[in-house]
Design a protein around this motif. Structure first.
Motif, short mmCIF file in Angstrom:
data_model
loop_
_atom_site.label_atom_id
_atom_site.label_comp_id
_atom_site.label_asym_id
_atom_site.label_seq_id
_atom_site.Cartn_x
_atom_site.Cartn_y
_atom_site.Cartn_z
N VAL A 147 -26.07 79.40 -53.23
CA VAL A 147 -25.59 78.56 -52.13
C VAL A 147 -26.78 77.91 -51.44
CG1 VAL A 147 -24.40 78.57 -49.89
CG2 VAL A 147 -23.56 80.01 -51.76
N TYR A 148 -26.63 76.63 -51.14
CA TYR A 148 -27.67 75.88 -50.44
C TYR A 148 -27.02 75.17 -49.25
CZ TYR A 148 -30.29 76.77 -54.63
OH TYR A 148 -30.91 77.41 -55.66
N THR A 149 -27.72 75.15 -48.14
CA THR A 149 -27.19 74.53 -46.93
C THR A 149 -27.99 73.29 -46.55
OG1 THR A 149 -28.57 75.88 -45.50
CG2 THR A 149 -26.36 76.73 -46.02
N ARG B 33 -23.09 66.40 -35.00
CA ARG B 33 -23.67 67.41 -35.88
C ARG B 33 -22.78 67.64 -37.10
NH1 ARG B 33 -24.84 72.80 -32.96
NH2 ARG B 33 -22.59 72.76 -32.83
N VAL B 34 -23.45 67.74 -38.27
CA VAL B 34 -22.74 68.03 -39.51
C VAL B 34 -23.55 69.08 -40.26
CG1 VAL B 34 -21.86 67.10 -41.70
CG2 VAL B 34 -21.83 65.68 -39.64
N GLY B 35 -22.82 70.01 -40.86
CA GLY B 35 -23.43 71.02 -41.72
C GLY B 35 -22.72 71.03 -43.06
N ALA B 36 -23.45 71.38 -44.10
CA ALA B 36 -22.87 71.44 -45.44
C ALA B 36 -23.40 72.67 -46.15
CB ALA B 36 -23.20 70.18 -46.23
N ALA C 45 -28.46 69.33 -48.48
CA ALA C 45 -28.14 70.52 -49.28
C ALA C 45 -28.40 70.27 -50.76
CB ALA C 45 -26.70 70.94 -49.04
N VAL C 46 -28.02 69.10 -51.25
CA VAL C 46 -28.24 68.79 -52.67
C VAL C 46 -29.74 68.74 -52.98
CG1 VAL C 46 -28.00 67.00 -54.45
CG2 VAL C 46 -26.03 67.62 -53.01
N TRP C 47 -30.53 68.08 -52.12
CA TRP C 47 -31.98 68.00 -52.36
C TRP C 47 -32.58 69.40 -52.38
CZ3 TRP C 47 -30.54 63.87 -53.96
CH2 TRP C 47 -30.36 62.66 -53.28
N LYS C 48 -32.16 70.26 -51.47
CA LYS C 48 -32.67 71.63 -51.45
C LYS C 48 -32.33 72.35 -52.75
CE LYS C 48 -32.14 74.12 -47.66
NZ LYS C 48 -31.53 74.65 -46.41
N ALA C 49 -31.10 72.20 -53.22
CA ALA C 49 -30.70 72.86 -54.46
C ALA C 49 -31.53 72.37 -55.64
CB ALA C 49 -29.20 72.61 -54.72
N ILE C 50 -31.74 71.08 -55.72
CA ILE C 50 -32.53 70.53 -56.82
C ILE C 50 -33.97 71.02 -56.74
CG2 ILE C 50 -33.48 68.41 -57.81
CD1 ILE C 50 -30.78 67.11 -56.95
N SER C 51 -34.51 71.08 -55.53
CA SER C 51 -35.90 71.53 -55.38
C SER C 51 -36.06 72.99 -55.77
CB SER C 51 -36.41 71.28 -53.95
OG SER C 51 -35.81 72.17 -53.04
N GLU C 52 -34.99 73.78 -55.71
CA GLU C 52 -35.04 75.19 -56.07
C GLU C 52 -34.63 75.45 -57.52
OE1 GLU C 52 -36.02 77.80 -54.06
OE2 GLU C 52 -36.57 76.30 -52.56
N GLU C 53 -33.62 74.73 -58.01
CA GLU C 53 -33.06 75.01 -59.34
C GLU C 53 -33.39 73.97 -60.40
OE1 GLU C 53 -28.99 76.32 -59.87
OE2 GLU C 53 -28.84 76.85 -57.76
N GLY C 54 -33.80 72.79 -60.01
CA GLY C 54 -33.93 71.70 -60.98
C GLY C 54 -32.57 71.06 -61.15
#
Length: 129
Positions: free
Chosen positions: A37-39, A25-28, A58-67
Motif C-alpha cells: 500500500v502506498y499513500t 485536502r485529498v488523500g489517496a 501515491a502512484v509516484w511513490k509506488a513506482i519509486s519503491e517497486e518499479g
C-alpha cells in the motif's frame, strides 16, 4: 487489505495535504498487485500548474519503491460532503498502471463510499498495452 482499511489509510494520508490556497485536502491510498500500500496527499504551490494530486503522489511513490506496478485498487478521501473522484490527469496516470477492472473507492466526508470500475470512468483509455 479490506476496502474499509484502504479508505481509512487514504483518510489518514489527507492529514498531510499541503493546500494553502484551495484548502481542499485529498488523500489517496493505492494497493498494488504485490499487496503493498502506498499513500499520497495533494501538494499545492503558488504556481498551480506544478501542483500534484494525491492519487499521482501515491502512484509516484509506488513506482519509486517497486518499479513497474499494477494497481489493484485505490481509495480517495477528502473533507468534502460530496464523493471525490480523480481528475482527468490522474485517470490517465492510472490507465498506465491499471486495467479496466481496477476498483476505485470514492468516498465522502461522512465515510460513505462508492466502488467504481476504472473502465467505467475512463472508457477507451489511451494505453500502450
Amino acid at each position: 487489505m479490506t476496502d474499509k482499511e484502504l479508505i481509512e489509510t487514504a483518510k489518514k494520508a489527507l492529514e498531510n495535504a499541503y493546500v494553502p490556497y484551495s484548502k481542499f485536502r485529498v488523500g489517496a491510498a493505492i494497493l498494488t498487485k504485490t499487496g503493498k500500500v502506498y499513500t499520497g496527499c495533494n501538494v499545492e504551490i503558488a504556481s498551480f500548474g506544478a501542483t500534484n494530486c494525491a492519487e499521482r503522489t501515491a502512484v509516484w511513490k509506488a513506482i519509486s519503491e517497486e518499479g513497474k506496478i499494477e494497481i489493484e485498487k485505490i481509495a480517495i478521501a477528502s473533507d468534502d460532503d460530496d464523493y471525490i473522484y480523480p481528475c482527468g490527469i490522474c485517470r490517465q496516470v492510472m490507465a498506465e498502471f491499471a486495467n479496466d477492472d481496477m476498483k476505485l473507492l470514492c468516498t465522502n466526508k461522512a465515510g460513505d463510499y462508492r466502488e467504481i470500475r476504472f473502465g467505467d470512468i475512463l472508457p477507451n483509455a489511451f494505453r500502450s498495452f
